[in-house]
Design a protein around this motif. Structure first.
Motif, mmCIF file in Angstrom:
data_model
loop_
_atom_site.group_PDB
_atom_site.id
_atom_site.type_symbol
_atom_site.label_atom_id
_atom_site.label_comp_id
_atom_site.label_asym_id
_atom_site.label_seq_id
_atom_site.Cartn_x
_atom_site.Cartn_y
_atom_site.Cartn_z
ATOM 1 N N ARG A 156 -9.188 -8.195 -3.548
ATOM 2 C CA ARG A 156 -8.148 -7.499 -2.796
ATOM 3 C C ARG A 156 -7.169 -6.920 -3.806
ATOM 4 O O ARG A 156 -6.787 -7.588 -4.768
ATOM 5 N N ILE A 157 -6.737 -5.682 -3.579
ATOM 6 C CA ILE A 157 -5.830 -4.983 -4.486
ATOM 7 C C ILE A 157 -4.584 -4.583 -3.706
ATOM 8 O O ILE A 157 -4.684 -3.990 -2.634
ATOM 9 N N GLN A 158 -3.426 -4.886 -4.281
ATOM 10 C CA GLN A 158 -2.162 -4.536 -3.641
ATOM 11 C C GLN A 158 -1.231 -3.886 -4.652
ATOM 12 O O GLN A 158 -1.126 -4.348 -5.785
ATOM 13 N N LEU A 159 -0.560 -2.841 -4.226
ATOM 14 C CA LEU A 159 0.450 -2.213 -5.064
ATOM 15 C C LEU A 159 1.696 -3.070 -5.031
ATOM 16 O O LEU A 159 2.089 -3.569 -3.974
ATOM 17 N N GLY A 160 2.298 -3.268 -6.185
ATOM 18 C CA GLY A 160 3.498 -4.094 -6.276
ATOM 19 C C GLY A 160 4.697 -3.447 -5.610
ATOM 20 O O GLY A 160 4.616 -2.389 -4.984
ATOM 21 N N ASP A 161 5.836 -4.109 -5.784
ATOM 22 C CA ASP A 161 7.086 -3.604 -5.216
ATOM 23 C C ASP A 161 8.104 -3.444 -6.342
ATOM 24 O O ASP A 161 7.768 -3.551 -7.514
ATOM 25 N N SER A 162 9.364 -3.212 -6.000
ATOM 26 C CA SER A 162 10.379 -2.980 -7.029
ATOM 27 C C SER A 162 10.622 -4.223 -7.883
ATOM 28 O O SER A 162 10.943 -4.115 -9.063
ATOM 29 N N GLU A 163 10.435 -5.396 -7.320
ATOM 30 C CA GLU A 163 10.636 -6.633 -8.079
ATOM 31 C C GLU A 163 9.450 -6.949 -8.987
ATOM 32 O O GLU A 163 9.626 -7.388 -10.114
ATOM 33 N N ASP A 164 8.238 -6.734 -8.496
ATOM 34 C CA ASP A 164 7.000 -6.949 -9.255
ATOM 35 C C ASP A 164 6.173 -5.672 -9.165
ATOM 36 O O ASP A 164 5.322 -5.542 -8.284
ATOM 37 N N PRO A 165 6.402 -4.709 -10.062
ATOM 38 C CA PRO A 165 5.782 -3.386 -9.916
ATOM 39 C C PRO A 165 4.299 -3.312 -10.283
ATOM 40 O O PRO A 165 3.663 -2.298 -10.025
ATOM 41 N N GLU A 166 3.733 -4.348 -10.860
ATOM 42 C CA GLU A 166 2.325 -4.288 -11.234
ATOM 43 C C GLU A 166 1.435 -4.242 -9.998
ATOM 44 O O GLU A 166 1.791 -4.717 -8.936
ATOM 45 N N VAL A 167 0.244 -3.680 -10.183
ATOM 46 C CA VAL A 167 -0.784 -3.757 -9.154
ATOM 47 C C VAL A 167 -1.347 -5.173 -9.231
ATOM 48 O O VAL A 167 -1.633 -5.683 -10.312
#
Length: 161
Positions: free
Chosen positions: A55-66
């Protein structure tokens, strides 16, 4: 995805993470609807056709990594190159969608060498989760990776511009 594909993926995840690894947690965590799912199947009429999954998720502003998580290979396909083919496809999908992003995986300590073959480096850990030692490995963007077995360089298209 079809309802059958979703069911078979959840079944495979449960078989590996809950039953095989004895990790009791809520697998349906609310992230599947927005995630990218990469999986390999054999005969869809079989009760357990999912041979590999991530499963692959795009990070957010706190954890920007994929984030790559829920990575599994069925017991029948371990050691035959299926896991390597899955990771190659996962990294290709990430390079196509988010070429400028770093990639992060939380993995059992014993899989460190596997991820290092794909350009990942240990960035955190080890730490215990459900009685298993884990590390976080990170892969920076724009990194070409040489596949150990084939010797072919896997170069993301944005590096060729």
């Amino acid at each position: 995805m079809s309802a059958r594909e979703i069911y078979l993926i959840l079944r495979a995840r449960s078989a590996v993470f809950v039953v095989e690894r004895s990790c009791v947690y809520l697998d349906a965590d609310g992230h599947d609807e927005t995630a990218l799912h990469v999986f390999a199947v054999e005969d869809m009429s079989l009760p357990m056709p999912v041979m590999a999954y991530a499963r692959i998720q795009l990070g957010d502003s706190e954890d920007p990594e994929v984030l790559i998580d829920r990575v599994l290979t069925s017991p029948e396909r371990r050691g035959d190159g299926t896991a390597e083919m899955l990771m190659e496809r996962v990294l290709q999908a990430i390079a196509e969608r988010w070429p400028a992003c770093a990639v992060r995986v939380t993995a059992p300590v014993g899989l460190r060498a596997f991820y290092e073959r794909f350009g990942f480096r240990k960035s955190e850990g080890p730490f215990l989760d459900h009685g298993t030692a884990f590390i976080v490995v990170t892969r920076r963007p724009r990194e070409s990776v040489r596949h150990e077995r084939t010797g072919l360089a896997l170069v993301n298209t944005y590096e060729l511009l």
